[in-house]
Write a protein that holds these residues in place. Structure first.
Motif, PDB file in Angstrom:
ATOM      1  N   TYR A 745     -10.825 -10.260  -5.762  1.00 52.07           N
ATOM      2  CA  TYR A 745     -11.136 -11.424  -4.920  1.00 52.07           C
ATOM      3  C   TYR A 745     -11.550 -11.048  -3.499  1.00 52.07           C
ATOM      4  N   GLY A 746     -11.189  -9.844  -3.048  1.00 50.43           N
ATOM      5  CA  GLY A 746     -11.651  -9.380  -1.743  1.00 50.43           C
ATOM      6  C   GLY A 746     -10.758  -9.717  -0.566  1.00 50.43           C
ATOM      7  N   ASN A 747      -9.701 -10.491  -0.752  1.00 47.24           N
ATOM      8  CA  ASN A 747      -8.817 -10.807   0.364  1.00 47.24           C
ATOM      9  C   ASN A 747      -7.751  -9.738   0.530  1.00 47.24           C
ATOM     10  N   ARG A 748      -7.148  -9.693   1.716  1.00 46.85           N
ATOM     11  CA  ARG A 748      -6.135  -8.698   2.043  1.00 46.85           C
ATOM     12  C   ARG A 748      -4.861  -9.394   2.492  1.00 46.85           C
ATOM     13  N   GLU A 749      -3.726  -8.650   2.360  1.00 47.59           N
ATOM     14  CA  GLU A 749      -2.437  -9.240   2.721  1.00 47.59           C
ATOM     15  C   GLU A 749      -1.442  -8.132   3.011  1.00 47.59           C
ATOM     16  N   ILE A 750      -0.452  -8.424   3.821  1.00 44.03           N
ATOM     17  CA  ILE A 750       0.645  -7.488   4.089  1.00 44.03           C
ATOM     18  C   ILE A 750       1.881  -8.024   3.380  1.00 44.03           C
ATOM     19  N   LEU A 751       2.420  -7.232   2.473  1.00 45.07           N
ATOM     20  CA  LEU A 751       3.532  -7.675   1.638  1.00 45.07           C
ATOM     21  C   LEU A 751       4.688  -6.698   1.723  1.00 45.07           C
ATOM     22  N   SER A 752       5.853  -7.182   1.276  1.00 41.26           N
ATOM     23  CA  SER A 752       7.000  -6.301   1.078  1.00 41.26           C
ATOM     24  C   SER A 752       6.828  -5.594  -0.272  1.00 41.26           C
ATOM     25  N   SER A 753       7.324  -4.381  -0.369  1.00 41.84           N
ATOM     26  CA  SER A 753       7.190  -3.619  -1.620  1.00 41.84           C
ATOM     27  C   SER A 753       7.905  -4.316  -2.777  1.00 41.84           C
ATOM     28  N   THR A 754       8.814  -5.253  -2.483  1.00 43.23           N
ATOM     29  CA  THR A 754       9.512  -5.972  -3.557  1.00 43.23           C
ATOM     30  C   THR A 754       8.580  -6.928  -4.287  1.00 43.23           C
ATOM     31  N   ARG A 755       7.416  -7.231  -3.659  1.00 44.48           N
ATOM     32  CA  ARG A 755       6.441  -8.130  -4.300  1.00 44.48           C
ATOM     33  C   ARG A 755       5.303  -7.340  -4.952  1.00 44.48           C
ATOM     34  N   LEU A 756       5.529  -6.039  -5.159  1.00 42.29           N
ATOM     35  CA  LEU A 756       4.556  -5.176  -5.798  1.00 42.29           C
ATOM     36  C   LEU A 756       5.148  -4.577  -7.071  1.00 42.29           C
ATOM     37  N   ALA A 757       4.269  -4.252  -8.009  1.00 40.91           N
ATOM     38  CA  ALA A 757       4.706  -3.607  -9.252  1.00 40.91           C
ATOM     39  C   ALA A 757       3.562  -2.765  -9.785  1.00 40.91           C
ATOM     40  N   ALA A 758       3.895  -1.869 -10.710  1.00 35.36           N
ATOM     41  CA  ALA A 758       2.885  -0.993 -11.287  1.00 35.36           C
ATOM     42  C   ALA A 758       1.898  -1.807 -12.130  1.00 35.36           C
ATOM     43  N   LEU A 759       0.623  -1.412 -12.069  1.00 36.43           N
ATOM     44  CA  LEU A 759      -0.409  -2.084 -12.852  1.00 36.43           C
ATOM     45  C   LEU A 759      -0.322  -1.629 -14.307  1.00 36.43           C
ATOM     46  N   PRO A 760      -0.104  -2.555 -15.250  1.00 37.40           N
ATOM     47  CA  PRO A 760      -0.051  -2.152 -16.656  1.00 37.40           C
ATOM     48  C   PRO A 760      -1.343  -1.446 -17.077  1.00 37.40           C
ATOM     49  N   PRO A 761      -1.266  -0.346 -17.813  1.00 39.57           N
ATOM     50  CA  PRO A 761      -2.462   0.436 -18.181  1.00 39.57           C
ATOM     51  C   PRO A 761      -3.517  -0.393 -18.899  1.00 39.57           C
ATOM     52  N   ALA A 762      -3.091  -1.381 -19.674  1.00 42.62           N
ATOM     53  CA  ALA A 762      -4.061  -2.165 -20.437  1.00 42.62           C
ATOM     54  C   ALA A 762      -4.963  -3.007 -19.539  1.00 42.62           C
TER      55      ALA A 762
END
Length: 889
Positions: A745-762
Motif C-alpha cells: 500500500y505504500g504507507n509507513r508507520e512506527i509500531l511496537s514490536s508486539t504488533r509485528l510477527a514473522a511473515l508466513p512463507p506461503a
C-alpha cells in the motif's frame, strides 16, 4: 566676555576660518570682578573671591548681548591696546545703551573722577546712578548679592560619585569657556559648580602644548573651537554628565537648537572615538551616521578621506549570495550569481582562540582546532545550521590587504581578505555570534577606519554577553569534545562496522569532500569522524601524489568533486553503511533530502555504475539513471556510441511519445507529492492472498513479543484497523519504535514490536511481489514552501487517493519513475490540472519526444500565472528568486 564689564565682538561672518574679534571695555563704568584662582607655580598670587554683585552684573550683560547684533563706538585706546567705548543693541547707536542699562539696574558704578562738565553721556550716567541709589537697586541694596562659585576639581574629592549621583539626568548649565571643539568649562546650576566637560564619543583637532609652553594648532582646530564657541559660549544649555573615567568628566551638551556633538561630526570638525562612545546616552548610531555623512561629503578633517570600498563597484559592495561552506567561526564561502565562489570574513570579530600556554598545543600533530579550542565547535555549528545552503545579504565593509610573514613578525602570512557584514532575515550574523559569546570584537587604533559598519552594535552585543556570562565569558567549565577520528584506523573501523550496519540509516554531517565519491563524515551520535566511500559507482579520480610521481586527474573528476561539495558539504545527511575496505574506509549509501548521492552523480553523467551495485536494492535505479545520462551524451558519455548501430538508428527514429496507459489504484500520497499505486490487473491476486493470510493468522495467532525485528526483514504488521498486512522493517530505534513500510500500500508507520510477527512463507514476496509502486508526477516541480506544497498535496489527496486512475510512464527519475496520471472517467490529466490551478510549477524536459506535453503544461502554467492563482498570487516570484516567498528556482 570677561568678568569685568567688557564684551567680545565677532566681526562679520566666518569665511575660511573664525572671523576677527575685538574686545570693547565700557567707558566710564565699573562692575565687580568675579573670583580668580591663584596662578599655579606663582606662590605670591592668591585666590580672590567674587566681589558683591559681580556675578549678577555678568549675568545681566550675558543675557542682554550674547548672540545679538550690536553696534559700538571707540572713545579711547590705551598704549597697551585696550579699547574703551560704548556698545548699543542693534545696527546703530539708536539702540539700547548697555552701559546705561547696567547703571540703571545698580549693577555698575560710574567713574566720577575727571568728569567733564560738557560731557552729556557722563552726566546721564551719573543721573542714572543717583536714581539707582535712591531706588536701592543692586549694589545700593541692603543685601550682599554675593555668589559662591565652586570649582568641582578642588571642592569634590571623588568626581565620579558626583557624576553618578546625577543619574545621567539633564542639568541646567552655562558654558563659561571653550578649550577646544570638544572640551568646555561649564557652570552647573543651581549649585554653581564649575566643571570641565569632555564631549562623549568624539574628538576634535586640538592645540598641542609644546615643551616651551607654546601651543601648536592641529588642522581645523581653530575652526572647530569657533564652531563650538559661536553656538555655546555663555549660552544656557543642558548637560548630561555620563561618566567619569580617570577623573575626566564625559558628557553631552544639549542646546535648544540641537546636539553639538552630532553637529561637530556632521560638519567634519570631529571624529568618533570608541572608548568614550560606550557611555554616550543619545544613541551611538546617530554619531556614526553623522560621521559617515561628513566622510561622504569629504568636509574639513575628511577632505582627503578615501572609503575602504571606494575602489569597488556597487555590485561588488553589496550582493546576495548562497552560503556553501563555513570555513571557520569568522569566515564563509559563498556562491555568487555568476557561479564564482568567494570567501567572506565577518567584519571586526575574532573567533575563539587559545590563550597563553595553551598555544603550544597546536604543535601537537593530533591537535584539531575545531574540537580542541573551547567554543570553536559551537561557533562553527551555529553558523553551519544558520547559513548553509541559505541565501544571505553581503555588505563589504573593507578589504584587508595581504600580509607577509616578515611584516607580521614571524606570524604566518595572510592573503587578501574581503571583510563584510552578513545578514539573513534582517539578523546580523556577526552580532548574533557575539551575543551568544561565541566570538569577540576586535579593538582598533583610533585612526583605523577598516572596521564593521555596525561596530557599535557588535560592542553592545559583546557587553551583553559579558554581563550574562555567555559562552567565552562564562565562568563555567568549558565544553570538551572528545571526537574519535577513525579515518584509516583499520582496527577501530572493524570494531565499529557491525554497529553502523545494524543501525540502518545513521545521521551524519559532511565535514570534508576529498572527491566526488570520497568524503569525511562526523557522526554526532557516535562522536567520531569516518572516511566514507559512495557505494555502487565508479567516480573519476583526481590528481594525487604516487610513488612514481603525480598521477594525472581523470576527466570530469573536478566537476564531480564540485557537484558533491555543492550538494552535501556541511549538510546533515543520512548514511547506510554496507561494508569497509582494507584501509578502514566505510562503504555505503548517502542520502540528502531524499536524494541518493550515488544515483545523483550517475544521473548527472559524473559517475558510472560499478558492478558491485548488483547486490544493492538501488541497482535498477542506478541503471535507469545511467541510461538517461548515456542518452544525453554529456560529460562522461560525450563520446559514447552504441555498439549495435542498427539499434541506434531505430532509437533516433523514435521521436514520438508513446502513450500506454494502464489502470492503477492509488493507495498513498507522500508529503513530497510522490504517490504509491497498485496495478488493477493484479488486484484480485492481492485480495486473494490477503484473505488466505488473515485466515491462517486467525487459525494460528502469532505469539506476542516472539518476533525480533531487524532492518530489511519482511514481516506482517497489525494496522490501526486491527487487520494484518505485509510490511518491511526500515529502521529499529527500540522495541517500542520500529519503522515499517507496508509493501502493498505504500504507507509507513512506527509500531511496537508486539504488533509485528514473522511473515508466513506461503505469503512471501516470492509468492506475490510487493504491490505498491512509488511514482512521481512527470513535468512537475513541487514548491519548496511548506504551505504551498501542502496545498498541492491536499488537492491530490482529495482527488485521487483510494481511487482508480490511468497511468503512463513518461521517463525515469532518480528515486522512481515519472508518470502522467488520468482520471478514469474524464481522462483529464491530474498533473496538468495541478499546473492550471497554480499549485505546482512545470519541470521543463529537453527530450524531443516529450516537447508536445511540455508545451501543453507550460501553456497551463501561463494561464495560472495570468490569473494569479495560488503560488502565482504575487506574480512570477522566480524572476528575482524571491526567497521571501519560500521558493527557489
Amino acid at each position: 566676555m570677561k568678568p569685568y564689564i567688557s564684551t567680545r565682538i565677532d566681526l562679520g561672518q566666518p569665511r575660511g576660518g573664525p572671523p576677527p574679534e575685538r574686545q570693547i571695555n565700557l567707558s566710564n563704568v565699573r562692575a565687580g570682578a568675579l573670583a580668580r584662582r591663584a596662578v599655579q607655580g606663582q606662590p605670591d598670587t592668591k585666590d580672590t573671591p567674587d566681589e558683591p554683585w559681580a556675578f549678577q552684573a555678568r549675568e545681566f550683560l550675558r543675557k542682554k548681548v550674547i548672540g545679538k547684533e550690536v553696534c559700538f563706538t571707540v572713545e579711547n585706546k590705551t598704549p597697551q591696546g585696550r579699547e574703551y567705548g560704548m556698545v548699543y543693541l542693534g545696527k546703530d547707536t539708536s539702540g539700547e545703551n548697555i552701559a546705561e542699562s547696567l547703571v540703571t539696574e545698580g549693577l555698575a558704578t560710574v567713574r566720577r573722577e575727571g568728569i567733564r562738565g560738557n560731557n552729556p553721556e557722563q552726566a546721564r550716567l551719573c543721573d542714572l546712578e543717583d536714581q539707582a541709589k535712591a531706588a536701592k537697586k543692586g549694589l545700593w541694596s541692603e543685601g550682599g548679592g554675593a555668589h559662591t562659585i565652586r570649582d568641582l576639581k578642588y571642592t569634590i574629592e571623588n568626581p565620579r560619585n558626583f557624576v553618578d549621583s546625577l543619574h545621567q539626568k539633564p542639568v541646567n548649565a552655562i558654558i563659561e569657556h571653550v578649550r577646544d571643539g570638544c572640551i568646555v568649562r561649564a557652570l552647573l546650576l543651581p549649585d554653581y559648580y564649575l566643571v570641565t566637560v569632555m564631549l562623549s564619543g568624539v574628538k576634535c583637532p586640538t592645540f598641542k602644548r609644546e615643551a616651551d609652553g607654546s601651543e601648536t594648532p592641529e588642522p581645523f582646530s581653530a575652526e572647530a573651537k569657533f564652531f563650538t564657541e559661536s553656538r555655546l559660549l555663555q549660552r544656557d544649555v543642558q548637560i548630561i554628565l555620563e561618566s567619569c573615567p580617570n577623573q575626566v568628566i564625559l558628557g553631552t551638551i544639549l542646546h535648544p537648537n540641537g546636539n553639538i556633538t552630532e553637529l561637530l561630526l556632521k560638519e567634519g570638525f570631529a571624529r568618533c572615538v570608541d572608548w568614550s562612545m560606550a557611555v554616550y546616552t543619545q544613541g551611538a548610531e546617530k554619531l556614526r551616521a553623522a560621521e559617515r555623512s561628513a566622510k561622504e561629503r569629504k568636509v574639513r578633517i575628511w577632505k582627503d578621506y578615501v572609503a575602504p570600498t571606494a575602489n569597488l563597484d556597487q555590485k561588488d559592495r553589496q550582493f546576495v549570495a548562497k552560503v556553501m561552506q563555513v570555513m571557520n567561526a569568522d569566515a564563509i564561502v559563498v556562491k555568487l550569481n555568476s557561479g564564482e565562489h568567494k570567501t567572506i570574513h565577518l567584519s571586526s570579530i575574532r573567533p575563539p582562540r587559545l590563550e597563553g600556554e595553551e598555544k603550544n598545543k597546536d604543535k601537537d600533530k593530533r591537535f584539531r582546532p575545531l574540537y580542541d579550542i573551547p567554543y570553536m565547535f559551537e561557533a562553527r555549528e551555529f553558523l553551519r545550521k544558520k547559513l548553509i545552503g541559505k541565501k544571505v545579504n553581503v555588505t563589504v565593509d573593507y578589504i584587508r590587504a595581504a600580509t607577509s610573514a616578515m611584516e607580521t613578525g614571524g606570524v604566518p602570512a595572510f592573503p587578501e581578505r574581503t571583510c563584510a557584514t552578513v545578514t539573513i532575515g534582517g539578523i546580523n550574523i556577526a552580532e548574533a555570534l557575539i551575543s551568544k559569546g561565541l566570538a569577540t570584537v576586535i579593538r582598533y587604533r583610533q585612526d583605523d577606519d577598516q572596521r564593521s559598519s555596525h561596530y557599535d552594535e557588535l560592542l553592545a552585543a559583546e557587553a551583553r554577553a559579558i554581563k550574562n556570562g555567555k559562552g567565552l565569558h562564562s565562568k563555567k567549565e568549558v565544553p570538551i569534545h572528545r571526537v574519535a577520528d577513525i579515518s584509516g584506523e583499520t582496527q577501530k573501523a572493524k570494531q565499529f562496522l557491525p554497529f553502523l550496519q545494524r543501525a540502518g540509516r545513521s545521521e551524519a554531517v559532511v565535514e570534508y569532500v576529498f572527491s566526488g565519491s570520497r568524503l569525511k563524515l562526523y557522526m554526532p551520535k557516535e562522536t567520531c569522524l569516518i572516511t566514507f566511500l559512495l557505494a555502487g559507482i565508479e567516480c573519476p579520480r583526481g590528481s594525487r601524489n604516487m610513488p612514481g610521481g603525480m598521477q594525472v586527474a581523470e576527466p570530469y573528476s573536478e566537476e564531480a568533486t564540485f557537484f558533491t561539495k555543492e550538494l552535501v558539504l556541511q549538510r546533515e545527511v543520512e548514511v547506510e553503511v554496507e561494508s569497509m575496505d582494507k584501509a578502514g574506509n566505510f562503504i555505503g549509501w548517502l542520502h540528502i533530502e531524499g536524494v541518493n548521492l550515488s544515483v545523483a552523480l550517475v544521473e548527472n553523467a559524473l559517475s558510472k555504475v560499478h558492478f558491485t551495485a548488483e547486490r544493492s536494492s538501488y541497482y535498477k535505479t542506478l541503471l535507469s539513471a545511467e541510461e538517461t545520462a548515456r542518452q544525453r551524451k554529456e560529460k562522461l558519455w560525450a563520446n559514447y556510441e552504441e555498439k549495435p548501430k542498427e539499434e541506434v538508428a531505430q532509437l533516433t527514429e523514435e521521436k514520438e511519445r508513446v502513450a500506454k496507459y494502464r489502470a492503477v489504484y492509488v493507495t498513498e500520497i507522500t508529503d513530497g507529492l510522490h504517490f504509491y499505486a497498485q496495478d488493477v490487473e493484479t488486484g484480485t491476486k492481492l485480495e486473494s492472498l490477503m484473505e488466505s493470510m488473515r485466515g491462517e493468522i486467525a487459525a494460528q495467532p502469532p505469539v506476542e513479543g516472539s518476533f525480533s525485528p531487524r532492518r530489511g526483514d519482511f514481516c506482517i504488521a497489525k494496522f490501526g484497523d486491527g487487520e494484518w498486512y505485509r510490511a518491511r522493517i526500515e529502521k529499529v530505534e527500540s522495541p517500542a519504535k520500529v519503522h515499517v513500510y507496508y509493501i502493498d500500500y505504500g504507507n509507513r508507520e512506527i509500531l511496537s514490536s508486539t504488533r509485528l510477527a514473522a511473515l508466513p512463507p506461503a505469503f512471501s514476496t516470492r509468492t506475490l511481489p510487493p504491490q505498491a509502486t512509488e511514482y512521481a508526477f512527470a513535468f512537475i516541480q513541487v514548491p519548496q514552501d511548506d504551505d504551498a506544497r501542502t496545498d498541492a498535496v491536499d488537492s491530490v489527496v482529495r482527488d485521487i487517493q483510494n481511487t482508480q486512475c490511468l497511468l503512463n510512464v513518461e521517463y525515469s527519475g532518480i528515486v522512481c519513475p515519472h508518470v502522467t496520471l488520468q482520471f478514469a472517467d474524464s481522462k483529464d490529466d491530474v498533473g496538468l490540472g495541478l499546473v492550471k490551478e497554480g499549485l505546482v510549477m512545470v519541470d521543463v524536459r529537453k527530450e524531443k519526444h516529450l516537447q508536445k506535453m511540455v508545451t501543453e503544461y507550460l501553456n497551463g502554467q501561463e494561464s495560472a500565472k495570468s490569473a494569479r492563482l495560488n503560488i502565482w498570487r504575487y506574480g512570477d516570484f522566480r524572476d528575482d528568486d524571491a526567497v521571501e516567498f519560500g521558493y527557489r528556482r
